[in-house]
Write a protein that holds these residues in place. Structure first.
Motif, mmCIF file in Angstrom:
data_model
loop_
_atom_site.group_PDB
_atom_site.id
_atom_site.type_symbol
_atom_site.label_atom_id
_atom_site.label_comp_id
_atom_site.label_asym_id
_atom_site.label_seq_id
_atom_site.Cartn_x
_atom_site.Cartn_y
_atom_site.Cartn_z
ATOM 1 N N ILE A 149 -2.563 1.530 -16.879
ATOM 2 C CA ILE A 149 -3.687 1.202 -17.752
ATOM 3 C C ILE A 149 -4.565 0.184 -17.037
ATOM 4 O O ILE A 149 -4.052 -0.804 -16.499
ATOM 5 C CB ILE A 149 -3.196 0.603 -19.091
ATOM 6 N N GLU A 150 -5.864 0.425 -17.018
ATOM 7 C CA GLU A 150 -6.800 -0.547 -16.434
ATOM 8 C C GLU A 150 -7.883 -0.858 -17.448
ATOM 9 O O GLU A 150 -8.581 0.031 -17.935
ATOM 10 C CB GLU A 150 -7.426 -0.020 -15.148
ATOM 11 N N TYR A 151 -8.013 -2.142 -17.758
ATOM 12 C CA TYR A 151 -9.000 -2.612 -18.729
ATOM 13 C C TYR A 151 -9.927 -3.599 -18.025
ATOM 14 O O TYR A 151 -9.468 -4.560 -17.407
ATOM 15 C CB TYR A 151 -8.300 -3.279 -19.910
ATOM 16 N N GLN A 174 -10.308 8.060 -21.252
ATOM 17 C CA GLN A 174 -11.268 6.973 -21.142
ATOM 18 C C GLN A 174 -11.912 6.753 -22.504
ATOM 19 O O GLN A 174 -12.412 7.701 -23.120
ATOM 20 C CB GLN A 174 -12.346 7.282 -20.100
ATOM 21 N N LEU A 231 -13.965 0.899 -28.216
ATOM 22 C CA LEU A 231 -13.330 -0.359 -27.850
ATOM 23 C C LEU A 231 -13.757 -1.484 -28.789
ATOM 24 O O LEU A 231 -12.952 -2.323 -29.198
ATOM 25 C CB LEU A 231 -13.660 -0.720 -26.406
ATOM 26 N N LEU A 274 -3.013 5.696 -25.725
ATOM 27 C CA LEU A 274 -4.015 5.878 -24.683
ATOM 28 C C LEU A 274 -4.094 7.315 -24.209
ATOM 29 O O LEU A 274 -4.874 7.649 -23.335
ATOM 30 C CB LEU A 274 -3.690 4.970 -23.492
ATOM 31 N N ILE A 310 -11.963 1.066 -20.420
ATOM 32 C CA ILE A 310 -10.521 1.224 -20.256
ATOM 33 C C ILE A 310 -10.213 2.637 -19.775
ATOM 34 O O ILE A 310 -10.833 3.608 -20.225
ATOM 35 C CB ILE A 310 -9.768 0.916 -21.570
#
Length: 316
Positions: free
Chosen positions: A256-258, A180, A186, A15, A239
């Motif tokens: 991490i934010e999805y 990002q 994705l 990431l 993400i």
């Protein structure tokens, strides 16, 4: 426990990679250095927030949460020590439990029980090590990691900046990296991951079916993956990830934010937000453990535990 930490740390490298080789090399070195840590403390939090369409709410809950705090000292292979405290919240049901390793003995504080399950000679630890064999990592995760790096190298999307952050060890200098991914990237990753999962369905099911309350056939598993892939590709996904490396070259914080917005109006779920956070501190410092005092009154052997579990099931 170290394998869990290592997996999330490895995720942070995917990431936070970019086209420039030097940052990628720095991250690789930081991941390897952090993975080798055998003394310290860590905290992992995983949260899932569900939003349902009006009139289609289900009892599964709006939020799922898992947290685990760990303190460990593996510097002496003959006297490894580990103390973990975990909390799981699914809907309105919350459970907490603790796991302790002291040399060749394991004791577990059971949910909804004041007793400790005692396992001598570290037999459970050997079984856990077998379940976490390198095979799953190599066969399933490694191809996905390679594709992830390939996707990220299509465009330089990483941003790095020097910063000061507050940690359990106080204010420290760190380098913050943010990334990002766009929707096309994705979607590519979803397609690759579904292909990897389906091609390794036998290996996955051999593990999952041993512990799940229901058994999936290979055909059912493949159909499940196809359905999930179809829904994700029709959805809006985003993400964002951040990772901090301190001046000593250790990864000390990863988040991490999805987010996924489901387009299918027939689905009960309208959206989901997955948030993962991992912190690590007190690295290579001497640890002070708080092992419980065990007595005949608060301890259960594996045989006693199995008998109690059998009686509980029969009563239900």
């Amino acid at each position: 426990m170290k394998r869990i930490v290592a997996l999330i740390l490895l995720l942070s490298i995917f990431l936070t990679s970019c086209q420039v080789k030097e940052p990628l090399r720095s991250y690789s070195e930081a991941i390897e250095r952090t993975e080798a840590v055998d003394q310290g403390q860590s905290f992992i939090s995983i949260e899932v927030e569900n939003t349902y369409r009006e009139g289609k709410e289900i009892d599964f809950g709006d939020q799922l949460q898992f947290q685990i705090y760990s303190q460990y000292d593996f510097t002496d292979s003959k006297n490894e020590q580990l103390e973990t405290h975990s909390y799981i919240d699914v809907g309105d049901l919350g459970m907490d439990f603790s796991f302790y390793l002291k040399g060749n003995d394991i004791f577990i504080k059971l949910p909804f029980d004041e007793n400790y399950l005692i396992i001598h000679d570290n037999t459970m630890n050997q079984e856990v090590a077998t379940m976490q064999d390198e095979e799953i990592f190599t066969i399933i995760f490694q191809p996905f990691m390679e594709k992830w790096l390939e996707v990220l190298q299509e465009e330089n999307v990483v941003r790095g900046e020097k910063t000061i952050m507050t940690t359990e060890d106080g204010d420290v200098k760190a380098t913050k990296y943010t990334i990002q991914l766009n929707e096309e990237q994705l979607q590519t990753l979803v397609t690759v991951l579904s292909s990897i999962l389906k091609s390794n369905s036998e290996l996955i099911l051999s593990t999952v079916n041993n512990y799940a309350e229901f058994v999936l056939t290979e055909e059912e598993f493949i159909q499940l993956i196809d359905d999930l892939k179809s829904e994700l590709l029709k959805s809006d996904m985003s993400i964002t990830a951040m990772s901090y490396i301190n001046a000593d070259g250790f990864v000390i914080d990863t988040s991490i934010e999805y987010t996924v917005l489901y387009e299918n109006a027939e689905m009960p779920l309208k959206s989901q937000v997955y948030t993962i956070r991992m912190e690590q501190w007190d690295i290579y410092n001497e640890q002070d453990f708080n092992f419980p005092e065990l007595t005949d009154d608060n301890s259960l052997s594996m045989d006693e535990f199995q008998k109690e579990t059998k009686c509980f099931i029969e009563e239900r």
